[in-house]
Design a protein around this motif. Structure first.
Motif, PDB file in Angstrom:
ATOM      1  N   UNK A   1      65.701  73.111  86.410  1.00 17.28           N
ATOM      2  CA  UNK A   1      64.265  73.163  86.191  1.00 17.28           C
ATOM      3  C   UNK A   1      63.850  72.160  85.124  1.00 17.28           C
ATOM      4  N   UNK A   2      62.721  71.511  85.377  1.00 20.24           N
ATOM      5  CA  UNK A   2      62.233  70.455  84.490  1.00 20.24           C
ATOM      6  C   UNK A   2      61.895  71.007  83.106  1.00 20.24           C
ATOM      7  N   UNK A   3      61.172  72.137  83.058  1.00 20.19           N
ATOM      8  CA  UNK A   3      60.766  72.698  81.777  1.00 20.19           C
ATOM      9  C   UNK A   3      61.944  73.138  80.926  1.00 20.19           C
ATOM     10  N   UNK A   4      62.935  73.766  81.548  1.00 20.60           N
ATOM     11  CA  UNK A   4      64.102  74.215  80.789  1.00 20.60           C
ATOM     12  C   UNK A   4      64.930  73.041  80.283  1.00 20.60           C
TER      13      UNK A   4
ATOM     14  N   UNK B   1      62.992  62.996  86.272  1.00 21.69           N
ATOM     15  CA  UNK B   1      62.283  62.965  87.556  1.00 21.69           C
ATOM     16  C   UNK B   1      63.019  63.797  88.606  1.00 21.69           C
ATOM     17  N   UNK B   2      64.346  63.761  88.581  1.00 22.29           N
ATOM     18  CA  UNK B   2      65.116  64.565  89.531  1.00 22.29           C
ATOM     19  C   UNK B   2      64.859  66.051  89.322  1.00 22.29           C
ATOM     20  N   UNK B   3      64.815  66.484  88.059  1.00 16.59           N
ATOM     21  CA  UNK B   3      64.529  67.894  87.785  1.00 16.59           C
ATOM     22  C   UNK B   3      63.128  68.271  88.254  1.00 16.59           C
TER      23      UNK B   3
ATOM     24  N   UNK C   1      63.711  70.067  79.367  1.00 20.60           N
ATOM     25  CA  UNK C   1      62.991  69.552  78.197  1.00 20.60           C
ATOM     26  C   UNK C   1      63.200  70.477  77.003  1.00 20.60           C
ATOM     27  N   UNK C   2      63.114  71.783  77.246  1.00 16.05           N
ATOM     28  CA  UNK C   2      63.319  72.747  76.159  1.00 16.05           C
ATOM     29  C   UNK C   2      64.716  72.623  75.571  1.00 16.05           C
ATOM     30  N   UNK C   3      65.711  72.404  76.410  1.00 13.05           N
ATOM     31  CA  UNK C   3      67.082  72.272  75.910  1.00 13.05           C
ATOM     32  C   UNK C   3      67.229  71.022  75.052  1.00 13.05           C
ATOM     33  N   UNK C   4      66.644  69.915  75.493  1.00  9.13           N
ATOM     34  CA  UNK C   4      66.733  68.685  74.709  1.00  9.13           C
ATOM     35  C   UNK C   4      66.049  68.840  73.351  1.00  9.13           C
TER      36      UNK C   4
END
Length: 458
Positions: A71-74, A218-220, A76-79
């Motif tokens: 998932x894209x949001x997760x 973008x893939x996420x 970003x949150x992890x980074x």
């Protein structure tokens, strides 16, 4: 504007001069009363930063998303959480030392003009360098992955970075850069300086890393969308090719390489593809054709070249089919275009299946059909629509053949266990109803030797 040439002797002389000044400054700092306040401020900053780091680390571990979350949001949150975890200690220490420097400068406890707070300023620069190193390693790991950025590579990067940081703090790095800019290596009819090689290599690494990070983001985002699976693969592949192509062009341009030279190489590559790489090019193009026309998709159950299974991957050059036994077959994408492919789930994943049992000729056929149909309907994988059916399919030598048909939505999970359960249930119901399962019967007549002789004589 001509560059000022700096020799190795000049750098060594400057290094000795800076070393003497640094040692003299350290001695002057330790000989004054301000050294005690500076050391106390540094120790306090380290202690407070360590406490804050430990608290944040526990909180981050509780809220950290899974490492391989698509998932894209997760992602970003992890980074963001990894960034906070990696830099919290060094950034907090730098901020605390800056605050302590301002406080000591406003008070009369320390003679700032005499000591210049050299210890605290040096410690602050070390904290900032540490933060920059952690950010750089975090970005490299996110860009190239933990497998490529092995611990040995991280240690090498850290050693090179700390050498540059020490030279920068000592004031020697600018002279070293000037010397590397003055040293030129002849390559053909041109000359390239050592500094150009270093900056060009760093530019390539940065641009490729940025392209990889953008493609992952973008893939996420694409995978999290509601696009068709084939369109997701096509979109991700096109974006990845676009990002990496732009990264290579930007890296070459920023490194000072004339892009018109690439026209010669592009012609050579075209000739190579035309003669020696026909199959690779055909498989590559076939992969895009498969994804665009949707003749086969990820998750389809197909039969091809005597092998049946589910398509688990559609890569650039080949696709992977996995059968129910866990075996995988790698098929070049060109074969999907040139050969016949039996796609059992092209328009509808529902697949018809059959089981056949026999009953004796004196059995109640109507009841046998009803019991077989009930056994089929009792299985959870059997679809209610289209409805199952049971018919008399043949009159065998020893009994009447009963054929039960049904549809399932998940043929990729296999049918052996399902058919076994249905047959076992039919046998159980037939046994309760007293319906006999026939078996082959042979009447054997034994003729004695005298009878055979009489028969032959007559």
């Amino acid at each position: 504007m001509p560059q000022t040439e700096v020799s190795t002797a000049d750098i060594a002389s400057q290094f000795n001069e800076v070393s003497v000044q640094a040692i003299s400054g350290m001695r002057a700092s330790f000989s004054t009363q301000s050294a005690l306040y500076e050391v106390a401020a540094i120790v306090l900053a380290i202690f407070v930063s360590l406490l804050i780091y430990r608290y944040l680390r526990k909180w981050i571990y509780r809220h950290m998303p899974p490492a391989r979350s698509p998932e894209f949001g997760q992602k970003i949150q992890r980074w963001v959480l990894l960034f906070v975890k990696s830099t919290s200690f060094s950034i907090t220490g730098s901020i605390l030392l800056w605050v302590a420097t301002q406080i000591l400068g406003l008070t009369s406890l320390v003679d700032v003009e005499a000591s210049r707070l050299m210890l605290m300023r040096t410690a602050n620069q070390v904290f900032l360098a540490w933060a920059i190193l952690r950010i750089m390693l975090l970005l490299l790991t996110a860009a190239f992955g933990p497998k490529l950025l092995a611990p040995v590579v991280k240690k090498t990067v850290a050693v090179i970075f700390w050498i540059c940081a020490v030279l920068q703090i000592a004031g020697i790095l600018p002279s070293l850069v000037n010397w590397m800019s003055a040293v030129a290596l002849p390559i053909g009819s041109t000359q390239i300086s050592l500094w150009s090689i270093v900056t060009g290599s760093c530019t390539v690494i940065v641009t490729l890393g940025a392209a990889n990070m953008l493609s992952q983001l973008c893939e996420s985002a694409v995978i999290s969308s509601e696009l068709d699976s084939n369109l997701q693969v096509v979109s991700v592949r096109i974006l990845r090719i676009t990002f990496f192509s732009l990264a290579v062009l930007l890296a070459l341009s920023w490194s000072g390489i004339d892009l018109t030279v690439l026209s010669v190489f592009s012609g050579a590559i075209g000739v190579g593809i035309g003669f020696g790489m026909q199959k690779i090019a055909a498989n590559y193009i076939s992969g895009f054709i498969i994804l665009f026309d949707r003749s086969v998709k990820l998750g389809d159950y197909i039969q091809m070249s005597g092998f049946s299974g589910v398509i688990t991957q559609i890569n650039t050059r080949y696709s992977v089919i996995r059968n129910l036994q866990g075996e995988e077959m790698i098929i070049p994408n060109e074969m999907f275009i040139t050969n016949s492919v039996k796609n059992l789930t092209l328009t509808d994943k529902a697949s018809a299946q059959f089981v056949v049992v026999s009953v004796a000729y004196d059995a109640d056929v109507t009841k046998a059909l009803d019991l077989a149909l009930d056994a089929v309907k009792g299985q959870p994988r059997v679809l209610a629509t289209p409805a199952p059916w049971a018919i008399v399919s043949d009159l065998g030598d020893s009994g009447i053949d009963i054929k039960a048909g049904f549809f399932i939505q998940d043929p990729e999970k296999g049918t052996g266990t399902l058919k076994s359960n249905i047959i076992r249930e039919i046998l159980r119901k037939y046994a309760q109803a007293g319906i006999e399962i026939p078996y082959n019967k042979l009447d054997v007549t034994i003729v004695s030797q005298p009878e055979r002789q009489e028969a032959s004589a007559s």
